[in-house]
Design a protein around this motif. Sequence first.
Motif, short mmCIF file in Angstrom:
data_model
loop_
_atom_site.label_atom_id
_atom_site.label_comp_id
_atom_site.label_asym_id
_atom_site.label_seq_id
_atom_site.Cartn_x
_atom_site.Cartn_y
_atom_site.Cartn_z
N ARG A 195 0.83 -1.21 0.00
CA ARG A 195 0.00 0.00 0.00
C ARG A 195 0.86 1.25 0.00
N HIS A 196 1.84 1.32 0.88
CA HIS A 196 2.69 2.51 0.94
C HIS A 196 3.57 2.63 -0.32
N ALA A 197 3.99 1.52 -0.89
CA ALA A 197 4.76 1.58 -2.13
C ALA A 197 3.90 2.16 -3.26
N ARG A 198 2.64 1.76 -3.31
CA ARG A 198 1.73 2.25 -4.35
C ARG A 198 1.46 3.75 -4.18
N LEU A 199 1.41 4.24 -2.95
CA LEU A 199 1.09 5.64 -2.68
C LEU A 199 2.31 6.56 -2.68
N THR A 200 3.49 6.01 -2.80
CA THR A 200 4.72 6.81 -2.72
C THR A 200 4.83 7.74 -3.93
N THR A 201 5.20 9.00 -3.65
CA THR A 201 5.50 9.97 -4.69
C THR A 201 6.89 10.54 -4.44
N ALA A 202 7.48 11.11 -5.47
CA ALA A 202 8.81 11.70 -5.34
C ALA A 202 8.71 13.12 -4.79
N PRO A 203 9.75 13.57 -4.10
CA PRO A 203 9.76 14.96 -3.65
C PRO A 203 9.69 15.89 -4.86
N GLN A 204 9.23 17.10 -4.64
CA GLN A 204 9.12 18.07 -5.73
C GLN A 204 10.47 18.26 -6.42
N GLY A 205 10.47 18.20 -7.74
CA GLY A 205 11.69 18.35 -8.52
C GLY A 205 12.47 17.06 -8.70
N TRP A 206 12.02 15.98 -8.10
CA TRP A 206 12.69 14.69 -8.20
C TRP A 206 11.94 13.81 -9.18
N GLN A 207 12.61 12.77 -9.63
CA GLN A 207 12.01 11.77 -10.51
C GLN A 207 11.84 10.48 -9.71
N LEU A 208 10.71 9.81 -9.87
CA LEU A 208 10.47 8.52 -9.23
C LEU A 208 10.49 7.44 -10.30
N VAL A 209 11.35 6.46 -10.13
CA VAL A 209 11.45 5.33 -11.05
C VAL A 209 10.91 4.10 -10.32
N ARG A 210 9.92 3.47 -10.92
CA ARG A 210 9.34 2.25 -10.34
C ARG A 210 9.84 1.06 -11.15
N LEU A 211 10.60 0.20 -10.50
CA LEU A 211 11.09 -1.01 -11.15
C LEU A 211 10.15 -2.15 -10.81
N ARG A 212 9.83 -2.94 -11.79
CA ARG A 212 8.93 -4.07 -11.59
C ARG A 212 9.73 -5.36 -11.67
N PRO A 213 9.28 -6.40 -10.97
CA PRO A 213 9.96 -7.69 -11.05
C PRO A 213 9.97 -8.21 -12.48
N ALA A 214 10.93 -9.05 -12.81
CA ALA A 214 11.02 -9.65 -14.15
C ALA A 214 9.69 -10.31 -14.49
N GLY A 215 9.25 -10.16 -15.73
CA GLY A 215 7.99 -10.74 -16.16
C GLY A 215 6.84 -9.76 -16.13
#
Length: 79
Positions: free
Chosen positions: A47-67
């Motif tokens: 739940r917290h991973a899904r709701l996480t956002t990056a700080p202002q001016g930052w980029q958020l990269v979400r890596l997904r498991p293989a597949g």
Amino acid sequence: MSFRPCSRVACPEESAATLTFDYIDAMAVLGPLAIQREPHTFDLCARHARLTTAPQGWQLVRLRPAGEQAAESESGADA
């Protein structure tokens, strides 16, 4: 693997993802749960991973498991 609780205060859920920060590149990376707990990272429940956002001016990269779908990137509009 033993139970690793979410790093968010008062959250009793089990961790599902690991959040790391690259301060030089102003980038936050949220990926699959690391094999072991590391200093300076944050283990988050689903739940917290899904709701996480990056700080202002930052980029958020979400890596997904293989597949799963390829990594997605989003710019942080809110802190």
